[in-house]
Scaffold this motif. Sequence first.
Motif, PDB file in Angstrom:
ATOM      1  N   GLU A 229     -52.590  32.415  -3.463  1.00 32.33           N
ATOM      2  CA  GLU A 229     -53.278  32.903  -2.744  1.00 32.33           C
ATOM      3  C   GLU A 229     -52.813  33.775  -4.264  1.00 32.33           C
ATOM      4  OE1 GLU A 229     -55.915  36.374  -0.871  1.00 32.33           O
ATOM      5  OE2 GLU A 229     -54.109  35.188   0.783  1.00 32.33           O
ATOM      6  N   ARG A 230     -52.298  34.240  -4.898  1.00 32.43           N
ATOM      7  CA  ARG A 230     -51.609  34.782  -5.789  1.00 32.43           C
ATOM      8  C   ARG A 230     -51.984  33.549  -7.364  1.00 32.43           C
ATOM      9  NH1 ARG A 230     -48.382  39.356  -6.427  1.00 32.43           N
ATOM     10  NH2 ARG A 230     -47.016  39.859  -8.760  1.00 32.43           N
ATOM     11  N   VAL A 231     -51.619  32.912  -7.343  1.00 34.31           N
ATOM     12  CA  VAL A 231     -52.328  32.002  -8.216  1.00 34.31           C
ATOM     13  C   VAL A 231     -53.423  31.715  -8.454  1.00 34.31           C
ATOM     14  CG1 VAL A 231     -51.918  29.045  -9.299  1.00 34.31           C
ATOM     15  CG2 VAL A 231     -49.477  30.715  -8.775  1.00 34.31           C
ATOM     16  N   ALA A 232     -53.919  31.487  -7.229  1.00 32.75           N
ATOM     17  CA  ALA A 232     -55.929  31.193  -7.143  1.00 32.75           C
ATOM     18  C   ALA A 232     -55.932  32.467  -7.931  1.00 32.75           C
ATOM     19  CB  ALA A 232     -55.742  30.830  -6.341  1.00 32.75           C
ATOM     20  N   LEU A 233     -56.312  33.329  -7.305  1.00 34.27           N
ATOM     21  CA  LEU A 233     -56.862  34.594  -7.558  1.00 34.27           C
ATOM     22  C   LEU A 233     -56.399  35.197  -9.774  1.00 34.27           C
ATOM     23  CD1 LEU A 233     -56.652  36.891  -4.381  1.00 34.27           C
ATOM     24  CD2 LEU A 233     -58.704  35.175  -5.239  1.00 34.27           C
ATOM     25  N   GLY A 234     -55.233  34.916  -9.461  1.00 31.77           N
ATOM     26  CA  GLY A 234     -54.792  35.041 -10.572  1.00 31.77           C
ATOM     27  C   GLY A 234     -54.904  34.695 -11.303  1.00 31.77           C
ATOM     28  N   LEU A 235     -55.237  33.559 -11.058  1.00 34.16           N
ATOM     29  CA  LEU A 235     -55.803  32.610 -12.443  1.00 34.16           C
ATOM     30  C   LEU A 235     -57.776  32.441 -12.405  1.00 34.16           C
ATOM     31  CD1 LEU A 235     -55.171  28.744 -11.769  1.00 34.16           C
ATOM     32  CD2 LEU A 235     -54.724  30.170 -14.165  1.00 34.16           C
ATOM     33  N   ALA A 269     -49.987  18.859  -7.764  1.00 31.57           N
ATOM     34  CA  ALA A 269     -49.135  19.955  -6.943  1.00 31.57           C
ATOM     35  C   ALA A 269     -49.568  21.503  -7.512  1.00 31.57           C
ATOM     36  CB  ALA A 269     -48.064  20.956  -8.719  1.00 31.57           C
ATOM     37  N   LEU A 270     -50.743  20.971  -8.675  1.00 30.94           N
ATOM     38  CA  LEU A 270     -52.198  22.359  -8.691  1.00 30.94           C
ATOM     39  C   LEU A 270     -53.133  22.153  -7.623  1.00 30.94           C
ATOM     40  CD1 LEU A 270     -53.098  25.014 -10.074  1.00 30.94           C
ATOM     41  CD2 LEU A 270     -54.493  23.309 -12.084  1.00 30.94           C
ATOM     42  N   GLY A 271     -53.025  20.877  -7.169  1.00 30.64           N
ATOM     43  CA  GLY A 271     -54.525  20.169  -6.185  1.00 30.64           C
ATOM     44  C   GLY A 271     -53.828  20.777  -4.320  1.00 30.64           C
ATOM     45  N   ASP A 272     -52.407  21.289  -4.683  1.00 27.55           N
ATOM     46  CA  ASP A 272     -51.722  21.726  -3.221  1.00 27.55           C
ATOM     47  C   ASP A 272     -52.019  22.880  -3.096  1.00 27.55           C
ATOM     48  OD1 ASP A 272     -51.193  18.804  -2.865  1.00 27.55           O
ATOM     49  OD2 ASP A 272     -49.650  19.348  -3.231  1.00 27.55           O
ATOM     50  N   VAL A 273     -51.639  23.722  -4.044  1.00 27.50           N
ATOM     51  CA  VAL A 273     -51.574  25.075  -4.431  1.00 27.50           C
ATOM     52  C   VAL A 273     -52.918  25.329  -4.207  1.00 27.50           C
ATOM     53  CG1 VAL A 273     -51.084  27.020  -5.761  1.00 27.50           C
ATOM     54  CG2 VAL A 273     -49.792  25.746  -5.245  1.00 27.50           C
ATOM     55  N   LEU A 274     -54.014  24.968  -4.508  1.00 28.23           N
ATOM     56  CA  LEU A 274     -55.252  25.190  -4.478  1.00 28.23           C
ATOM     57  C   LEU A 274     -55.792  25.579  -3.364  1.00 28.23           C
ATOM     58  CD1 LEU A 274     -56.711  24.201  -7.944  1.00 28.23           C
ATOM     59  CD2 LEU A 274     -56.067  26.502  -7.215  1.00 28.23           C
ATOM     60  N   GLY A 275     -55.200  24.375  -2.131  1.00 29.48           N
ATOM     61  CA  GLY A 275     -56.113  24.089  -0.988  1.00 29.48           C
ATOM     62  C   GLY A 275     -55.673  25.028  -0.292  1.00 29.48           C
ATOM     63  N   THR A 276     -53.653  25.165  -0.296  1.00 35.46           N
ATOM     64  CA  THR A 276     -53.420  26.073   0.715  1.00 35.46           C
ATOM     65  C   THR A 276     -53.731  27.762   0.328  1.00 35.46           C
ATOM     66  OG1 THR A 276     -51.250  25.084   0.031  1.00 35.46           O
ATOM     67  CG2 THR A 276     -51.027  27.238   0.768  1.00 35.46           C
ATOM     68  N   ALA A 277     -54.705  27.901  -0.608  1.00 38.27           N
ATOM     69  CA  ALA A 277     -55.328  28.941  -1.733  1.00 38.27           C
ATOM     70  C   ALA A 277     -56.428  29.197  -0.699  1.00 38.27           C
ATOM     71  CB  ALA A 277     -55.313  29.240  -2.824  1.00 38.27           C
ATOM     72  N   THR A 278     -57.057  27.809  -0.527  1.00 40.51           N
ATOM     73  CA  THR A 278     -58.328  28.058  -0.214  1.00 40.51           C
ATOM     74  C   THR A 278     -58.437  28.305   1.652  1.00 40.51           C
ATOM     75  OG1 THR A 278     -58.678  25.758  -0.234  1.00 40.51           O
ATOM     76  CG2 THR A 278     -59.321  27.012  -1.891  1.00 40.51           C
ATOM     77  N   ARG A 279     -56.890  28.210   2.456  1.00 36.31           N
ATOM     78  CA  ARG A 279     -57.319  27.922   3.805  1.00 36.31           C
ATOM     79  C   ARG A 279     -56.982  30.131   3.757  1.00 36.31           C
ATOM     80  NH1 ARG A 279     -57.585  24.443   7.460  1.00 36.31           N
ATOM     81  NH2 ARG A 279     -57.623  22.026   5.997  1.00 36.31           N
ATOM     82  N   ARG A 317     -58.040  16.333  -5.564  1.00 34.97           N
ATOM     83  CA  ARG A 317     -57.835  14.725  -5.151  1.00 34.97           C
ATOM     84  C   ARG A 317     -56.477  14.934  -4.215  1.00 34.97           C
ATOM     85  NH1 ARG A 317     -59.706  10.287  -8.186  1.00 34.97           N
ATOM     86  NH2 ARG A 317     -61.182  11.116  -9.405  1.00 34.97           N
ATOM     87  N   THR A 318     -55.663  16.160  -3.876  1.00 32.61           N
ATOM     88  CA  THR A 318     -54.983  15.591  -3.734  1.00 32.61           C
ATOM     89  C   THR A 318     -54.654  18.302  -2.773  1.00 32.61           C
ATOM     90  OG1 THR A 318     -52.931  17.645  -4.849  1.00 32.61           O
ATOM     91  CG2 THR A 318     -53.018  15.203  -4.280  1.00 32.61           C
ATOM     92  N   GLY A 319     -53.875  18.216  -1.849  1.00 41.11           N
ATOM     93  CA  GLY A 319     -54.124  19.367  -0.766  1.00 41.11           C
ATOM     94  C   GLY A 319     -54.790  19.223   0.165  1.00 41.11           C
ATOM     95  N   ASP A 320     -54.714  20.130   1.403  1.00 40.28           N
ATOM     96  CA  ASP A 320     -54.981  20.866   2.096  1.00 40.28           C
ATOM     97  C   ASP A 320     -56.587  22.080   2.179  1.00 40.28           C
ATOM     98  OD1 ASP A 320     -56.415  20.491   5.138  1.00 40.28           O
ATOM     99  OD2 ASP A 320     -53.669  21.988   5.758  1.00 40.28           O
ATOM    100  N   TYR A 321     -57.559  21.252   1.756  1.00 38.78           N
ATOM    101  CA  TYR A 321     -57.907  22.415   1.523  1.00 38.78           C
ATOM    102  C   TYR A 321     -59.198  23.253   2.629  1.00 38.78           C
ATOM    103  CZ  TYR A 321     -58.341  21.293  -3.808  1.00 38.78           C
ATOM    104  OH  TYR A 321     -57.641  21.238  -4.571  1.00 38.78           O
TER     105      TYR A 321
END
Length: 766
Positions: A229-235, A269-279, A317-321
């Motif tokens: 969430e810190r990365v997603a909101l920071g970007l 990796a970025l897809g994975d992180v953003l997917g986690t953030a959307t949870r 294409r990756t991540g658990d959204y």
Amino acid sequence: MARSTLTFEELLHLPLAKLDEAAEEWDLQVRRLDDMKDLADAMGEHARTAAWSGENAGLTLPYVTEQVEQFDAAHRQATTLRNLLRDGHGRLKYAQDRLKTLVESDAPRAGVHVSASGEVSSDLDGLDGDTRRARQDAVVEIAGRITEILGVLAQDDAEIAEALRTAMGTDPDRFSPVDYTSVQQARLAREDADRVLDMMARGNDLSDDELHDLALFLDLHRDDPAFAERVALGLGPQGVVDFWSGIAGGRDFREGTPAWDSAAALQAALGDVLGTATRSDSDAMERWEQDMTALGDDRVGGPGGPHGFLAMSALLRTGDYDPDFLVDYGDALLSFEQDYDGQPAMLWDSDPRLVMNFLGEGAQEGDRGRDPVIGLMEALGRTPEAATRFFAPPDGFAPSDGYPAPPQVFDPEAAGEQVNERLRYLASERDWWLSTDHMAPDPIPVHDSFADALFAAATGNPSGVFTADTVEERLADGDMRTADTTRVMDQVMHLYGTLEPNLLQETPAMGAALGAMAGLYMDDINFWISDDSEAARRLNEDLFGSPDGERAGNGHTNTIRFLGALGRDETAHGMVSQAEQIYTLGVLSASPPTDESQFLRGMESISTAAEVRGIVDQARVETINTRYMDDEGERIRQLGQSSGWWKAGGAALLGAGAAGLSLAAFPGGAAIAVPLAAGASPPLIGELMNQFVDDVSVSSPDTAQVEMTESQFFTAGKRDVADLEQIYVDAAINTGLDLDTEVRLPVQVEGAGYRHGRDLYEEVGR
């Protein structure tokens, strides 16, 4: 207002026992949750496997599933809070002990006094010069050590407070599934997030080595919700699409190079992180998701740049959204595409040099990421909940049971006949293509990712989960069908069987997915095929029971037409043939021929199996005859190949479990999942399967390699079912059941069952 640091006096007298008590209280909560974990897991398992019906099917299961997820989050959050409090107590205790040792031991030994407020002094009266200088140096040293202790304390205190705030999460109404073992781990995650943001701010100025390092940082924390969430909101949403568009389109990546591999790792990796953030359910992330969806139709970097949808879909294409995000994003994406006056490739694939996707074999085989719908479909394929909602039927969907008798005419545009608009568009109307390095896109009938998404929507299972390597896990999960997935399957059967019966032949890439879907609904298919009389079918409700309590509602005729469509496709024909065989073995194991009533139930299931085989076999023969009418050699070769479905798959039963599924092998490492009849005996299914394989191997040792005439093909199909019957009859004889003529005559599978199935296809299945 910012919290002030602890003073000398506060640290010296800090009541750390209270902090220790708090840590032990959280430890008690963890132990209580540990004791409840088995119950929570059992509750979730029971909810997944129970036969919900009515409103419960759509309300209770999602609610219970959500509660189980929240229990897991609560357990992890409680564990993290306990760990942080213990670590924080240890750090503060260490600082306090150092200060006490300094004040009570080291200072007096050096002739120095430390006041209650932390002032350091020494009585210098009457001392000689050397001693005076030594005392003065000691004062400076002790004062410096006090300053150092308080400085470290201030840093530790701030880190402890920040770690605890992070562990509390951003949503006051939900547990935060953070998983930290120490304050230092929480601090490092926060520092890594800031480091990642600093690197991403440089965008395309990053070197190839820095891209590699960035991917490693992201991958290290891909499951950390606070980091994500810190990365997603920071970007921010705009920062995400700007960054990926700049990286993907701003340099010349060559396949097979370390730079290409780094780009692929970064994308994943970025897809994975953003997917986690959307949870996260925080207000900030909900706004993030809305803003990301809204900017999808904007051009990135100016009028000639790619649309935001291209960048975000590459990262899907990756991540658990979050399912809500995927549904909203997908609706916006397809609305924008369908509003465009032209072919989709003209909208998205205007620059053949642009590479947005570096992942997997697709990147080398024509999927450069210039079709954003593929990324969306891949995400839906991994997220059944979102896929089921995305392809949910429209209000009032209630298909008629096939074509009415003359003089009535079937109206495919009538109310109740229309399937989900997105489903029909993607299945039959959209112009799919591969984004290659060629100057023009390469058209294809449909993309595999759509098949994966539709499979997830109709079965409740992520795509690709049924393999020979995941048998135990899949059997433990059991049957994931719900009332909502069944309504999607209703549409699939109606679309491919009745509305557009030639659609599968036009899009053969759908064959394996549709065959797998049919396998998971073999109980409902057998129920509808068993009789054209509603009154007679009601007698088979228990024989072909539907474990989820919500039976596919397409009716007798529509089901025949759907099976006919599957039979016309070689892959689907083989999968349905094998699934029917496995399903019938399960029904037989649940109906041991211990008396005449049980025996007749088993024979009814064999008769229905014969009808199913007759339908798909007739469809396969007519398709081959039509396609190769001028090539007799190819015709008999194709018939022989289609008859060898059981050899191609090995006909191996991989396993059967109490959670409602049996699995059988199929070519390419895949597995066919089939619902397990209520009361079925997994060991007996395996035993019956082995007998069937032995019998078929003796009667047709080289089925998959031989050439076959039409007559030989039908004979082989009847023999498959006849072997089932013989196995069952032998079992009845072994139990001492008296099989007189009156018992067996009503069911002659070689005649009535198989022949009736062929006739059904000719009458309504074409």
